[in-house]
Design a protein around this motif. Structure first.
Motif: not given
Length: 124
Positions: A66-73, A87-97, A116-122
């Motif tokens: 529901k927090l679909d503006a997220l770019t960073f978590i 459902s995290i896969g629906k966060l289309s603006n997410l760049e870093k997780l 598609q915008k994800l650059k880093e995931m740990y």
């Protein structure tokens, strides 16, 4: 901030993370300079969650989508258990997780491939 001024994103965040650092989350601080846990845009949409090493416990809810503006978590170094919600896969603006150093189990959901915008995931 009155209840009428609290953004829908802040209400969702408070439901997802009711306790931070052993204290109830103060939703009235959400999207203000006094809130060290979220960053918001001009429309009071949460764009970043910063919960590194703050004793967050429990599992991640699928309502995070529901927090679909997220770019960073960053919810690293906590006590998050269970599996990652697809459902995290629906966060289309997410760049870093960053979810490392928790007690997560299971595999990374296929839906994460849609980020598609994800650059880093740990996640370890």
């Amino acid at each position: 901030m009155s209840a009428a001024q609290i953004s829908p994103d802040c209400t969702v965040f408070a439901q997802l993370f009711p306790t931070i650092e052993g204290q109830p989350y103060t939703v009235a601080k959400c999207c203000t300079k006094q809130d060290p846990y979220v960053v918001c845009d001009n429309q009071k949409r949460i764009t970043s969650i910063i919960l590194k090493n703050v004793d967050v416990v429990g599992s991640l809810s699928s309502d995070l989508e529901k927090l679909d503006a997220l770019t960073f978590i960053d919810i690293s170094n906590n006590k998050i258990t269970g599996s990652l919600p697809a459902s995290i896969g629906k966060l289309s603006n997410l760049e870093k997780l960053y979810l490392n150093n928790n007690q997560l189990t299971g595999t990374i959901p296929e839906e994460f491939g849609k980020l598609q915008k994800l650059k880093e995931m740990y996640v370890y």
